[in-house]
Every structure is written in C-alpha cells, then in structure tokens.
Design a protein around this motif. Structure first.
Motif, PDB file in Angstrom:
ATOM      1  N   GLU A   1     -12.172   7.992 -12.428  1.00  0.00           N
ATOM      2  CA  GLU A   1     -10.756   8.490 -11.889  1.00  0.00           C
ATOM      3  C   GLU A   1     -10.545   8.631 -10.472  1.00  0.00           C
ATOM      4  N   ASP A   2     -11.506   8.376  -9.726  1.00  0.00           N
ATOM      5  CA  ASP A   2     -11.404   8.483  -8.039  1.00  0.00           C
ATOM      6  C   ASP A   2     -10.931   7.026  -7.452  1.00  0.00           C
ATOM      7  N   LYS A   3     -11.185   6.037  -8.546  1.00  0.00           N
ATOM      8  CA  LYS A   3     -10.849   4.803  -7.969  1.00  0.00           C
ATOM      9  C   LYS A   3      -9.491   4.342  -8.445  1.00  0.00           C
ATOM     10  N   GLU A   4      -8.682   3.786  -7.258  1.00  0.00           N
ATOM     11  CA  GLU A   4      -7.175   3.252  -7.496  1.00  0.00           C
ATOM     12  C   GLU A   4      -7.438   1.998  -8.421  1.00  0.00           C
ATOM     13  N   GLY A   5      -6.391   1.994  -9.350  1.00  0.00           N
ATOM     14  CA  GLY A   5      -6.183   0.662 -10.018  1.00  0.00           C
ATOM     15  C   GLY A   5      -5.337  -0.172  -9.159  1.00  0.00           C
ATOM     16  N   ALA A   6      -5.088  -1.618  -9.461  1.00  0.00           N
ATOM     17  CA  ALA A   6      -4.264  -2.370  -8.950  1.00  0.00           C
ATOM     18  C   ALA A   6      -3.410  -3.002 -10.202  1.00  0.00           C
ATOM     19  N   LEU A   7      -1.839  -3.378  -9.659  1.00  0.00           N
ATOM     20  CA  LEU A   7      -1.063  -4.230 -10.629  1.00  0.00           C
ATOM     21  C   LEU A   7      -0.692  -5.107  -9.699  1.00  0.00           C
ATOM     22  N   TRP A   8      -1.091  -6.320 -10.136  1.00  0.00           N
ATOM     23  CA  TRP A   8      -0.605  -7.594  -9.171  1.00  0.00           C
ATOM     24  C   TRP A   8       0.585  -8.157 -10.216  1.00  0.00           C
ATOM     25  N   ILE A   9       1.235  -8.861  -9.115  1.00  0.00           N
ATOM     26  CA  ILE A   9       2.553  -9.418  -9.665  1.00  0.00           C
ATOM     27  C   ILE A   9       2.070 -11.001  -8.942  1.00  0.00           C
TER      28      ILE A   9
ATOM     29  N   THR B   1       1.090  -1.244   0.055  1.00  0.00           N
ATOM     30  CA  THR B   1      -0.209   0.073   0.053  1.00  0.00           C
ATOM     31  C   THR B   1       0.767   1.318  -0.121  1.00  0.00           C
ATOM     32  N   ASP B   2       1.904   1.171  -0.553  1.00  0.00           N
ATOM     33  CA  ASP B   2       2.696   2.467  -1.066  1.00  0.00           C
ATOM     34  C   ASP B   2       2.142   3.850  -1.499  1.00  0.00           C
ATOM     35  N   GLU B   3       2.856   4.669  -1.647  1.00  0.00           N
ATOM     36  CA  GLU B   3       2.089   5.650  -2.344  1.00  0.00           C
ATOM     37  C   GLU B   3       1.859   5.415  -3.711  1.00  0.00           C
ATOM     38  N   PRO B   4       0.889   5.778  -4.405  1.00  0.00           N
ATOM     39  CA  PRO B   4       0.460   5.628  -5.903  1.00  0.00           C
ATOM     40  C   PRO B   4       1.673   5.974  -6.794  1.00  0.00           C
ATOM     41  N   ILE B   5       1.533   5.017  -7.644  1.00  0.00           N
ATOM     42  CA  ILE B   5       2.641   5.370  -8.895  1.00  0.00           C
ATOM     43  C   ILE B   5       2.091   6.547  -9.761  1.00  0.00           C
ATOM     44  N   SER B   6       3.212   7.269 -10.024  1.00  0.00           N
ATOM     45  CA  SER B   6       2.815   8.494 -10.915  1.00  0.00           C
ATOM     46  C   SER B   6       3.454   8.484 -12.233  1.00  0.00           C
ATOM     47  N   SER B   7       4.203   7.485 -12.543  1.00  0.00           N
ATOM     48  CA  SER B   7       5.205   7.479 -13.744  1.00  0.00           C
ATOM     49  C   SER B   7       5.591   5.946 -13.913  1.00  0.00           C
ATOM     50  N   VAL B   8       5.957   5.829 -15.081  1.00  0.00           N
ATOM     51  CA  VAL B   8       6.465   4.728 -15.800  1.00  0.00           C
ATOM     52  C   VAL B   8       7.881   4.287 -14.863  1.00  0.00           C
ATOM     53  N   GLY B   9       8.536   5.411 -14.984  1.00  0.00           N
ATOM     54  CA  GLY B   9       9.733   5.365 -14.047  1.00  0.00           C
ATOM     55  C   GLY B   9       9.773   5.018 -12.755  1.00  0.00           C
ATOM     56  N   ALA B  10       8.594   5.463 -12.005  1.00  0.00           N
ATOM     57  CA  ALA B  10       8.412   5.121 -10.537  1.00  0.00           C
ATOM     58  C   ALA B  10       7.964   3.823 -10.558  1.00  0.00           C
ATOM     59  N   LEU B  11       6.947   3.151 -11.630  1.00  0.00           N
ATOM     60  CA  LEU B  11       6.695   1.721 -11.612  1.00  0.00           C
ATOM     61  C   LEU B  11       7.981   0.692 -11.764  1.00  0.00           C
ATOM     62  N   VAL B  12       9.035   1.354 -12.625  1.00  0.00           N
ATOM     63  CA  VAL B  12      10.248   0.350 -12.694  1.00  0.00           C
ATOM     64  C   VAL B  12      10.814   0.360 -11.504  1.00  0.00           C
ATOM     65  N   GLU B  13      11.235   1.320 -10.793  1.00  0.00           N
ATOM     66  CA  GLU B  13      11.898   1.643  -9.583  1.00  0.00           C
ATOM     67  C   GLU B  13      11.103   0.759  -8.512  1.00  0.00           C
ATOM     68  N   ARG B  14       9.877   0.677  -8.329  1.00  0.00           N
ATOM     69  CA  ARG B  14       9.164  -0.103  -7.494  1.00  0.00           C
ATOM     70  C   ARG B  14       9.296  -1.480  -7.687  1.00  0.00           C
ATOM     71  N   LEU B  15       9.154  -1.904  -8.966  1.00  0.00           N
ATOM     72  CA  LEU B  15       9.292  -3.371  -9.341  1.00  0.00           C
ATOM     73  C   LEU B  15      10.832  -3.785  -8.890  1.00  0.00           C
ATOM     74  N   ARG B  16      11.761  -2.951  -9.239  1.00  0.00           N
ATOM     75  CA  ARG B  16      13.257  -3.027  -8.850  1.00  0.00           C
ATOM     76  C   ARG B  16      13.490  -3.360  -7.398  1.00  0.00           C
ATOM     77  N   HIS B  17      12.783  -2.379  -6.533  1.00  0.00           N
ATOM     78  CA  HIS B  17      12.734  -2.788  -5.106  1.00  0.00           C
ATOM     79  C   HIS B  17      12.021  -3.990  -4.596  1.00  0.00           C
ATOM     80  N   HIS B  18      10.872  -4.356  -5.044  1.00  0.00           N
ATOM     81  CA  HIS B  18      10.196  -5.324  -4.763  1.00  0.00           C
ATOM     82  C   HIS B  18      10.655  -6.692  -5.225  1.00  0.00           C
ATOM     83  N   LEU B  19      11.123  -6.826  -6.438  1.00  0.00           N
ATOM     84  CA  LEU B  19      11.500  -7.918  -6.944  1.00  0.00           C
ATOM     85  C   LEU B  19      13.335  -8.121  -7.010  1.00  0.00           C
ATOM     86  N   ASN B  20      13.724  -7.277  -5.968  1.00  0.00           N
ATOM     87  CA  ASN B  20      15.318  -7.355  -6.024  1.00  0.00           C
ATOM     88  C   ASN B  20      15.784  -8.875  -5.371  1.00  0.00           C
TER      89      ASN B  20
END
Length: 129
Positions: free
Chosen positions: A113-121, A4-23
């Motif tokens: 736009e008021d609903k948050e989406g989800a990206l499942w791994i 439940t981290d902060e919402p992802i606001s860019s593709v770069g932020a997504l890539v960084e989050r994935l690097r962190h979680h899948l490290n």
C-alpha cells in the motif's frame, strides 16, 4: 506525457481527471493499470530472467492446448492472444478501453500500500499519425 497530479481517491475523481485530460480528444483511448507506478511498460516476456524463448513457449502451448480447444487459432498472433489470456509470458501488453477495468488492475494487484499505482492512457490513432 506523465501527470503527477494529486493521487486519485475515488472513481468520481478519476472520471473528472479523465474529462479534464481528454477534453476535446476525438479519438479512442486505451487504458492500462499497473500496481506500481515505477514499472515501465514492458510485456511479461521481457520482464526478469526468462529461461525460454517466445517460440519455445508458443510451441509448448500449442502442443498442450490443442486437445483442449474446440476452435484452433489460425495464426501465431491468435496463439499469442490465447496464451496471453492464460497468463503465459508473451510480447503482448494488455490494454482495455475501460478506465475502470484499468483502475481495477491498478488497485487489485497492489499488495504494497506504500506504492502508488499507475493508470496509463494511450491514444492509438494519434500515436500512429
């Protein structure tokens, strides 16, 4: 596990989050994007009030698609994959190996736009251990 981290606001932020979680994870990862984070992982066949069984849908699809196909599926699972591709309700749940494809489905189908989406791994090999 749900993050439940902060919402992802860019593709770069997504890539960084994935690097962190899948490290350190040396396994394939599958991704699924949903436009509403409150939705459970449920295939279309099991959502809502469907009036027909999967067997009925397979039978009808086979009857209607047979004349249009150049190559016929060899078994019921291949028929299910083809049905899924044509948006017929099945027990299958779409996953992709690309986080950007999953992100597309998270954002593209989000009409509210008021609903948050989800990206499942999903880490399938680790899940199967």
């Amino acid at each position: 596990m749900r993050y439940t981290d902060e919402p992802i606001s860019s593709v770069g932020a997504l890539v960084e989050r994935l690097r962190h979680h899948l490290n350190g994870v040396c396994a394939p990862a599958w991704f699924r994007g949903q436009s509403n984070s409150g939705w459970p992982l449920v295939p279309k066949l099991l959502r809502g009030d469907l009036s027909h069984s999967e067997n009925y849908l397979i039978k009808r699809f086979r009857q209607n698609a047979t004349l249009l196909l150049t190559q016929h599926p060899r078994n019921d699972f291949e028929w299910l994959f083809l049905m899924q591709h044509h948006s017929i309700p099945t027990r299958l749940l779409d996953w992709t190996e690309s986080p950007l494809v999953a992100l597309y489905f998270t954002l593209n189908e989000n009409e509210d736009e008021d609903k948050e989406g989800a990206l499942w791994i999903l880490l399938p090999t680790i899940l199967n251990e």
